[in-house]
Design a protein around this motif. Sequence first.
Motif, mmCIF file in Angstrom:
data_model
loop_
_atom_site.group_PDB
_atom_site.id
_atom_site.type_symbol
_atom_site.label_atom_id
_atom_site.label_comp_id
_atom_site.label_asym_id
_atom_site.label_seq_id
_atom_site.Cartn_x
_atom_site.Cartn_y
_atom_site.Cartn_z
ATOM 1 N N GLY A 34 0.803 -1.224 0.000
ATOM 2 C CA GLY A 34 0.000 0.000 0.000
ATOM 3 C C GLY A 34 0.828 1.263 0.000
ATOM 4 N N THR A 35 0.216 2.356 -0.448
ATOM 5 C CA THR A 35 0.881 3.662 -0.393
ATOM 6 C C THR A 35 0.857 4.233 1.018
ATOM 7 N N THR A 36 -0.044 3.692 1.861
ATOM 8 C CA THR A 36 -0.025 4.005 3.280
ATOM 9 C C THR A 36 0.017 2.691 4.055
ATOM 10 N N LEU A 37 0.578 2.756 5.260
ATOM 11 C CA LEU A 37 0.835 1.554 6.058
ATOM 12 C C LEU A 37 0.226 1.721 7.437
ATOM 13 N N MET A 38 -0.491 0.712 7.890
ATOM 14 C CA MET A 38 -1.160 0.742 9.184
ATOM 15 C C MET A 38 -0.679 -0.426 10.036
ATOM 16 N N ILE A 39 -0.247 -0.121 11.275
ATOM 17 C CA ILE A 39 0.055 -1.156 12.267
ATOM 18 C C ILE A 39 -1.126 -1.204 13.224
ATOM 19 N N LEU A 40 -1.716 -2.386 13.413
ATOM 20 C CA LEU A 40 -2.922 -2.510 14.244
ATOM 21 C C LEU A 40 -2.798 -3.726 15.148
ATOM 22 N N ASN A 41 -3.058 -3.531 16.441
ATOM 23 C CA ASN A 41 -3.021 -4.650 17.381
ATOM 24 C C ASN A 41 -4.152 -5.633 17.115
ATOM 25 N N ASN A 42 -3.913 -6.898 17.442
ATOM 26 C CA ASN A 42 -4.923 -7.932 17.211
ATOM 27 C C ASN A 42 -6.098 -7.837 18.174
ATOM 28 N N ASP A 43 -5.968 -7.064 19.247
ATOM 29 C CA ASP A 43 -7.061 -6.911 20.210
ATOM 30 C C ASP A 43 -7.787 -5.575 20.035
ATOM 31 N N SER A 44 -7.775 -5.067 18.812
ATOM 32 C CA SER A 44 -8.484 -3.826 18.486
ATOM 33 C C SER A 44 -9.767 -4.150 17.726
ATOM 34 N N VAL A 45 -10.768 -3.312 17.914
ATOM 35 C CA VAL A 45 -12.018 -3.409 17.161
ATOM 36 C C VAL A 45 -12.233 -2.063 16.494
ATOM 37 N N VAL A 46 -12.189 -2.034 15.166
ATOM 38 C CA VAL A 46 -12.293 -0.763 14.450
ATOM 39 C C VAL A 46 -13.755 -0.366 14.267
ATOM 40 N N THR A 47 -13.942 0.860 13.810
ATOM 41 C CA THR A 47 -15.266 1.477 13.876
ATOM 42 C C THR A 47 -15.588 2.254 12.598
ATOM 43 N N THR A 48 -16.771 2.808 12.545
ATOM 44 C CA THR A 48 -17.213 3.597 11.401
ATOM 45 C C THR A 48 -16.235 4.737 11.102
ATOM 46 N N ASN A 49 -15.852 4.869 9.847
ATOM 47 C CA ASN A 49 -15.000 5.971 9.368
ATOM 48 C C ASN A 49 -13.587 5.966 9.948
ATOM 49 N N TRP A 50 -13.206 4.890 10.597
ATOM 50 C CA TRP A 50 -11.917 4.922 11.300
ATOM 51 C C TRP A 50 -10.749 5.188 10.367
ATOM 52 N N LEU A 51 -10.656 4.434 9.275
ATOM 53 C CA LEU A 51 -9.501 4.580 8.396
ATOM 54 C C LEU A 51 -9.592 5.839 7.547
ATOM 55 N N SER A 52 -10.761 6.164 7.047
ATOM 56 C CA SER A 52 -10.899 7.367 6.220
ATOM 57 C C SER A 52 -10.593 8.624 7.038
ATOM 58 N N ASN A 53 -10.977 8.629 8.311
ATOM 59 C CA ASN A 53 -10.655 9.771 9.170
ATOM 60 C C ASN A 53 -9.149 9.895 9.382
ATOM 61 N N LEU A 54 -8.500 8.772 9.676
ATOM 62 C CA LEU A 54 -7.055 8.796 9.913
ATOM 63 C C LEU A 54 -6.302 9.203 8.648
ATOM 64 N N LEU A 55 -6.768 8.699 7.503
ATOM 65 C CA LEU A 55 -6.143 9.076 6.232
ATOM 66 C C LEU A 55 -6.324 10.569 5.959
ATOM 67 N N GLY A 56 -7.498 11.086 6.260
ATOM 68 C CA GLY A 56 -7.743 12.515 6.061
ATOM 69 C C GLY A 56 -6.798 13.363 6.877
ATOM 70 N N CYS A 57 -6.551 12.932 8.099
ATOM 71 C CA CYS A 57 -5.609 13.642 8.963
ATOM 72 C C CYS A 57 -4.198 13.548 8.410
ATOM 73 N N LEU A 58 -3.733 12.332 8.110
ATOM 74 C CA LEU A 58 -2.366 12.122 7.630
ATOM 75 C C LEU A 58 -2.082 12.913 6.363
ATOM 76 N N GLN A 59 -3.014 12.903 5.432
ATOM 77 C CA GLN A 59 -2.790 13.506 4.127
ATOM 78 C C GLN A 59 -3.003 15.018 4.109
ATOM 79 N N SER A 60 -3.429 15.564 5.227
ATOM 80 C CA SER A 60 -3.706 17.004 5.267
ATOM 81 C C SER A 60 -2.448 17.854 5.402
#
Length: 443
Positions: free
Chosen positions: A121-147
């Motif tokens: 990928g052009t972006t890389l995510m490290i995520l723990n196995n005991d995490s539960v992701v949520t609505t808009n989680w990745l798009s929000n983080l990408l919006g922040c990173l790319q800003s």
Amino acid sequence: MNQISSHKRNGYNDGYKKGFNSGYKDGYSRGRLMGITQFTNVFEGTSIIVPTYNQLNYLKECIESILHYTDAPYELIIIDNASDDGTAEFLQSSQGLRFQINEENLGFAGAVNQGLMMARGTTLMILNNDSVVTTNWLSNLLGCLQSDSRFGIVGPVTNYISGDQLIHVSYQDIAEMQQFSKSYNQSNEHSWTVTERLTGFCMLFRRDDFNRLGFFDEGFEIGNCEDDDYGLRARLLGMQLVIAKDTFIHHYGSVSMKTLNSKFEQVYANNLTFYSSKWGDPHDMLSLKWQHNLNSGKKLRTIDLYPTCVIVRGANSKTYWVENGIRYPIQGASGIQPVRVSQVDLRCWPLGDSISAEDAIGRMKAVYFSSDSWEQEGRLIKLKNGSVYQYKEKRLHRFMNRLAVAAWHLDSYEPLLVNDDEVQKYEEEVPIISPPVIKADNI
């Protein structure tokens, strides 16, 4: 009759296992070769890397949440650290994800590094196995990173963590958590906060910045402190760590580490010792004038924090003499132990012409044993306060500490003692740090 059936069944199972193992090894070998040849082929999306050790139920819940709540393009990479709870069998029977099954526990850093090597990928995510992701989680983080190009690593807030990413929540179960996060996860740039520390349970960064930063340090045991190490290295390169306080994901918290029981305290203590010996007081380095020069737009790479006039090697036995930002392949055996660096770091140095082993040894002697002026490329000097510097590219670079000197196999050379007034004309430049420990043969 039952005995015959039993023999048939055992024979079938044995044949199935042998066939599967043979096919898996062959497929892995071909896949690894394809990965090497297509290393630079990336896709416009995020590689989500999940290291795991046992805790299969948590992993399943994590994967299910990713599948359900991720609307941005992604690939999912699971790295199993020799689980014995059925994780391997689950991964082998799953569709739509990539995985690596290790025969031994490589720790968090080792598993993450495998995932980073596999990622496309052009972006890389490290995520723990005991995490539960949520609505808009990745798009929000990408919006922040790319800003903002200054944003190097971005992470969300959560319910269970140390530091500023922790927020108070009142939900009672996962269903209530998803309802809470649905209203909470509204993108808001005013909620993005620069911080001094991000925890590694969820970290997002650009591939381009990974190519500058490199791999995680595998000198840390099992888990803990390697995320602090990575974030500090990012800050030394001028990257900002950012908490996206408009993004919440659930974190059960340290489920793999808790299985260590009584060993946890010892592992944590060992990692703290390793971190402290590696960095000393890093805040001193972060406050120096050279940091302000990063605002000029220059993007530092980790190799800019490495010394010159050293012998290094990457994933194979090929050695190189590094001088003036160029790596020169060495023909023959020099007899000098090279410093192991990652393939990412190695490729950052442009490739020069080959030199003989005799030439490399001659250059090293000329640098470190010359009695001429200390103002020559690669020369080591020491001030009265004990600080060791290297003259590099007509500037002085201070070694972070004695461990950094030893990590580059330079502790056997005696620096020239120089009076403080002789170096007054030089401003403090980027420091010289220890390279991350790399244990894998292919990173």
